[in-house]
Write an enzyme that holds these catalytic residues in place. Structure first.
Site, mmCIF file in Angstrom:
data_model
loop_
_atom_site.group_PDB
_atom_site.id
_atom_site.type_symbol
_atom_site.label_atom_id
_atom_site.label_comp_id
_atom_site.label_asym_id
_atom_site.label_seq_id
_atom_site.Cartn_x
_atom_site.Cartn_y
_atom_site.Cartn_z
ATOM 1 N N ARG A 133 36.814 -78.389 -18.012
ATOM 2 C CA ARG A 133 36.895 -79.768 -18.589
ATOM 3 C C ARG A 133 37.353 -79.649 -20.078
ATOM 4 O O ARG A 133 38.148 -80.514 -20.844
ATOM 5 C CB ARG A 133 35.320 -80.194 -18.923
ATOM 6 C CG ARG A 133 34.849 -80.969 -17.259
ATOM 7 C CD ARG A 133 35.954 -82.035 -16.916
ATOM 8 N NE ARG A 133 35.302 -82.416 -15.481
ATOM 9 C CZ ARG A 133 36.115 -81.930 -14.410
ATOM 10 N NH1 ARG A 133 37.261 -81.260 -14.430
ATOM 11 N NH2 ARG A 133 35.782 -82.431 -13.257
ATOM 12 N N GLU A 173 40.984 -79.812 -19.833
ATOM 13 C CA GLU A 173 41.540 -81.068 -19.339
ATOM 14 C C GLU A 173 41.586 -81.838 -20.748
ATOM 15 O O GLU A 173 42.548 -82.548 -21.156
ATOM 16 C CB GLU A 173 40.521 -81.824 -18.504
ATOM 17 C CG GLU A 173 40.716 -82.924 -18.339
ATOM 18 C CD GLU A 173 39.929 -83.705 -17.000
ATOM 19 O OE1 GLU A 173 40.280 -84.335 -16.312
ATOM 20 O OE2 GLU A 173 38.591 -83.356 -17.289
ATOM 21 N N SER A 228 43.353 -72.183 -37.556
ATOM 22 C CA SER A 228 43.036 -70.765 -37.327
ATOM 23 C C SER A 228 41.989 -70.675 -35.963
ATOM 24 O O SER A 228 41.238 -71.454 -36.234
ATOM 25 C CB SER A 228 42.752 -70.108 -38.284
ATOM 26 O OG SER A 228 42.413 -68.845 -38.146
#
Length: 147
Positions: free
Chosen positions: A89, A92, A115
């Protein structure tokens, strides 16, 4: 991740369960943030000697695992972990929102990146009437491209 660090991570997970400790309790014992502690104990950061020894004592770890915790890791791909539903997830979310995040960073800060080395992470719970929310804060220093 190298084999010694992977073996240490598995020993830590088993010992954590056996001892009935939370990640927050382990982090408190070594004086580090819970998010860093979990990442380090799962092999993604070198653990300072004193903290590695303390974790070893707390969890009853082997000498080999205490030594492995102190080594600089190889930070390679996710491997099979990428198939885990929680990790997937996040992948995604970055696939969907990554280009927008990049555009917003460039608009707000200029040409550069966030960073992941000078970085803080916070994971918390926020109550919500429709079901509690997971709040993940990624807090990285802006690094501008210098030409």
């Amino acid at each position: 991740m190298n084999e010694a660090k992977a073996k240490a991570a598995e020993e830590i997970r088993a010992a954590k369960q056996r001892e009935g400790l939370s990640w927050a309790e382990i982090a408190e014992a070594i004086g580090k943030p819970k998010e860093w502690t979990v990442s380090a104990l799962l092999g993604q950061h070198p653990v300072p000697e004193a903290a590695a020894v303390k974790v070893g004592e707390l969890l009853g770890l082997s000498d080999e695992s205490v030594q492995a915790l102190q080594r600089q890791p190889y930070r390679t791909g996710l491997g099979d972990a990428a198939n885990d539903p929680t990790i997937y997830r996040f992948i995604e979310a970055i696939n969907v929102y990554g280009p927008a995040i990049k555009e917003l960073i460039h608009e707000e800060f200029g040409d550069g990146i966030m960073s992941a080395i000078n970085f803080k992470l916070d994971v918390s719970r926020r109550p919500d009437p429709s079901g509690d929310r997971v709040v993940v804060t990624l807090d990285g220093k802006f690094l501008d491209y210098n030409w």
